[in-house]
Design a protein around this motif. Sequence first.
Motif, short mmCIF file in Angstrom:
data_model
loop_
_atom_site.label_atom_id
_atom_site.label_comp_id
_atom_site.label_asym_id
_atom_site.label_seq_id
_atom_site.Cartn_x
_atom_site.Cartn_y
_atom_site.Cartn_z
N LEU A 197 -31.93 -57.28 -26.71
CA LEU A 197 -31.82 -57.21 -25.25
C LEU A 197 -30.88 -56.10 -24.82
O LEU A 197 -29.83 -55.91 -25.42
CB LEU A 197 -31.31 -58.55 -24.71
N SER A 218 -39.97 -54.91 -16.55
CA SER A 218 -39.84 -55.56 -15.25
C SER A 218 -38.43 -55.41 -14.68
O SER A 218 -38.15 -55.87 -13.60
CB SER A 218 -40.16 -57.05 -15.37
N GLU A 251 -41.38 -63.21 -27.42
CA GLU A 251 -40.62 -62.60 -26.34
C GLU A 251 -39.12 -62.81 -26.57
O GLU A 251 -38.71 -63.80 -27.19
CB GLU A 251 -41.10 -63.21 -25.01
N PHE A 263 -26.43 -62.53 -17.26
CA PHE A 263 -27.14 -61.41 -17.86
C PHE A 263 -26.61 -61.17 -19.27
O PHE A 263 -25.42 -60.98 -19.47
CB PHE A 263 -27.03 -60.14 -17.02
N VAL A 264 -27.51 -61.23 -20.27
CA VAL A 264 -27.08 -61.13 -21.67
C VAL A 264 -27.66 -59.90 -22.35
O VAL A 264 -28.71 -59.39 -21.94
CB VAL A 264 -27.47 -62.40 -22.46
P1 IMP Z 1 -39.19 -62.30 -16.60
O1 IMP Z 1 -40.50 -61.64 -16.37
O2 IMP Z 1 -38.38 -62.39 -15.34
O3 IMP Z 1 -39.29 -63.63 -17.30
O4 IMP Z 1 -38.33 -61.33 -17.45
C1 IMP Z 1 -38.47 -61.14 -18.75
C2 IMP Z 1 -37.88 -59.83 -19.16
O5 IMP Z 1 -36.74 -59.46 -18.38
C3 IMP Z 1 -37.35 -59.98 -20.55
O6 IMP Z 1 -38.35 -59.68 -21.48
C4 IMP Z 1 -36.20 -59.01 -20.59
O7 IMP Z 1 -36.67 -57.74 -20.98
C5 IMP Z 1 -35.70 -58.95 -19.17
N1 IMP Z 1 -34.49 -59.80 -19.00
C6 IMP Z 1 -34.39 -60.97 -18.35
N2 IMP Z 1 -33.16 -61.48 -18.39
C7 IMP Z 1 -32.45 -60.59 -19.14
C8 IMP Z 1 -31.08 -60.56 -19.57
O8 IMP Z 1 -30.25 -61.45 -19.32
N3 IMP Z 1 -30.74 -59.49 -20.33
C9 IMP Z 1 -31.59 -58.50 -20.68
N4 IMP Z 1 -32.87 -58.48 -20.29
C10 IMP Z 1 -33.30 -59.52 -19.53
#
Ligand code: IMP
Length: 168
Positions: free
Chosen positions: A152, A66, A93, A146-147
């Motif tokens: 990640l 995503s 997750e 952002f981490v």
């Molecule tokens: P969501 O669908 O917006 O909840 O996003 C989930 C996905 O976005 C996670 O499984 C991550 O792969 C990615 N994501 C969201 N925030 C971060 C971040 O701070 N660092 C790295 N990946 C992130």
Amino acid sequence: MKVLITEKQIKKRVSELAETIARECISGHLHAIFVLKGAFIFCADLLRALSKNDVDVTVDYTIAKSYVGTESSGEVKFSMNVDVGGKEVLLVEDIIDTGRTIKRLKEELMKQDANSIKVACLLDKPSRREVDMKADYVGFEIPDKFVVGYGLDCDEKYRHFPCVKIIE
Ligand code: IMP
Ligand code: MG
């Protein structure tokens, strides 16, 4: 890059999560489905911690994407071939941000006849939520930064860090 969560803190929290999950596991058997790629390290550690708590585990995966760089594209793409009928399912997750990925995955799987579907995530950014989604097991709530690390990435880099760091 600044360390947000140390390797030691993660280890401790992952064993605590495994204890709680094991206590609340009704059948003694969990079917874990982890979301690639980000959750691979958390899932590996969590499942090994579950084995110390006498839970039987089978594993499957799904691929979700995503994000491009640090920007959400708003769209979640999935690929999976899983059978959760009659199973006690644990979705694993790395992080819940807007909540879209895990919500869509749960909705997909609810079309099958699972006994239960619960969600475990290492990190949660509640301030970023755009859809109604609450994980059953959360490692750490973190601020809107952002981490990277512990699975990640930012453009496929930094997944191998044993701790979680903030990208400036
Ligand atoms: P969501 O669908 O917006 O909840 O996003 C989930 C996905 O976005 C996670 O499984 C991550 O792969 C990615 N994501 C969201 N925030 C971060 C971040 O701070 N660092 C790295 N990946 C992130
Ligand atoms: Mg992910």
